[in-house]
Design a protein around this motif. Sequence first.
Motif, PDB file in Angstrom:
ATOM      1  N   GLU A   1     -32.164   8.333 -11.820  1.00 32.46           N
ATOM      2  CA  GLU A   1     -32.839   8.715 -10.706  1.00 32.46           C
ATOM      3  C   GLU A   1     -34.385   9.324 -10.494  1.00 32.46           C
ATOM      4  OE1 GLU A   1     -32.060   9.179  -6.491  1.00 32.46           O
ATOM      5  OE2 GLU A   1     -30.271   9.191  -8.172  1.00 32.46           O
ATOM      6  N   TYR A   2     -35.110   8.152 -10.216  1.00 33.71           N
ATOM      7  CA  TYR A   2     -36.608   8.430 -10.234  1.00 33.71           C
ATOM      8  C   TYR A   2     -37.130   9.824 -10.157  1.00 33.71           C
ATOM      9  CZ  TYR A   2     -41.324   7.792 -10.546  1.00 33.71           C
ATOM     10  OH  TYR A   2     -42.563   7.568 -10.939  1.00 33.71           O
ATOM     11  N   CYS A   3     -37.702  10.176 -11.115  1.00 38.84           N
ATOM     12  CA  CYS A   3     -38.033  11.677 -11.038  1.00 38.84           C
ATOM     13  C   CYS A   3     -39.287  11.906 -11.381  1.00 38.84           C
ATOM     14  CB  CYS A   3     -37.005  12.539 -11.954  1.00 38.84           C
ATOM     15  SG  CYS A   3     -36.904  11.823 -13.588  1.00 38.84           S
TER      16      CYS A   3
ATOM     17  N   MET B   1     -36.679   9.785 -20.016  1.00 36.87           N
ATOM     18  CA  MET B   1     -35.826  11.049 -19.705  1.00 36.87           C
ATOM     19  C   MET B   1     -34.282  10.596 -20.278  1.00 36.87           C
ATOM     20  SD  MET B   1     -35.195  13.505 -16.688  1.00 36.87           S
ATOM     21  CE  MET B   1     -33.912  14.827 -16.620  1.00 36.87           C
TER      22      MET B   1
ATOM     23  N   HIS C   1     -39.823   9.535 -15.955  1.00 34.06           N
ATOM     24  CA  HIS C   1     -38.417   9.077 -15.870  1.00 34.06           C
ATOM     25  C   HIS C   1     -37.825   8.214 -16.900  1.00 34.06           C
ATOM     26  CE1 HIS C   1     -34.923   7.512 -13.796  1.00 34.06           C
ATOM     27  NE2 HIS C   1     -35.731   6.555 -13.737  1.00 34.06           N
TER      28      HIS C   1
ATOM     29  N   CYS D   1     -31.268   9.151 -17.464  1.00 31.99           N
ATOM     30  CA  CYS D   1     -31.499   9.631 -16.082  1.00 31.99           C
ATOM     31  C   CYS D   1     -31.868   8.339 -15.104  1.00 31.99           C
ATOM     32  CB  CYS D   1     -32.658  10.489 -15.996  1.00 31.99           C
ATOM     33  SG  CYS D   1     -33.229  11.034 -14.354  1.00 31.99           S
TER      34      CYS D   1
ATOM     35  N   HIS E   1     -32.434  14.829 -10.527  1.00 32.12           N
ATOM     36  CA  HIS E   1     -32.385  13.813 -11.577  1.00 32.12           C
ATOM     37  C   HIS E   1     -30.836  13.394 -11.713  1.00 32.12           C
ATOM     38  CE1 HIS E   1     -35.802  15.558 -13.685  1.00 32.12           C
ATOM     39  NE2 HIS E   1     -35.476  16.490 -13.523  1.00 32.12           N
TER      40      HIS E   1
HETATM   41 CU1  CUA Z   1     -34.895  12.629 -14.573  1.00 30.80          CU
HETATM   42 CU2  CUA Z   1     -35.427  10.378 -14.030  1.00 30.80          CU
END
Ligand code: CUA
Length: 157
Positions: A140-142, A149, A146, A138, A103
Amino acid sequence: MNIHTYEKFWLGASMVLIVGFILTITYGSVGLGIAMVDDSEPTINPENVGDHPDFGDPGVEQVGENEYVVHVVAVQFAYFPGEIEVPADSTVTFKLTSEDVIHSFSVVGTNANTMIIPGEIASVTVEADEPGEYGIVCSEYCGSGHHDMEGKLTVVP
Ligand code: CUA
């Protein structure tokens, strides 16, 4: 007989090339992986984050007159704690770790932005001078959630 020798030579040469490529790819990527991990950073077992003395009960902790440390655990797709409150004119160091995937932790409107990698403890410090509400996102692709988040940093006067 000559042709046979040449064939053997080129067969051998191509094998050397193939092995060479494999070694380059293997050791190249291993080298890159090592370069990305800062050995001086503390590590944590992502499967036992709940047992960690600091991350087991994450949150705000006062460590100095105007200094705070905030432990935050990131999971798909939330931060714990999700809402963080600190007084104005303080220095706030976030200690971050993830229980699942990579993340990030970005405090909107500040230059605080760090990746959160499972197994590692990321650290980022913010000068919380101006009272107000700051979004935490966030970047960062999670996974599928995502974009949902997010958290909130409230700097109280
Ligand atoms: Cu955690 Cu995007």
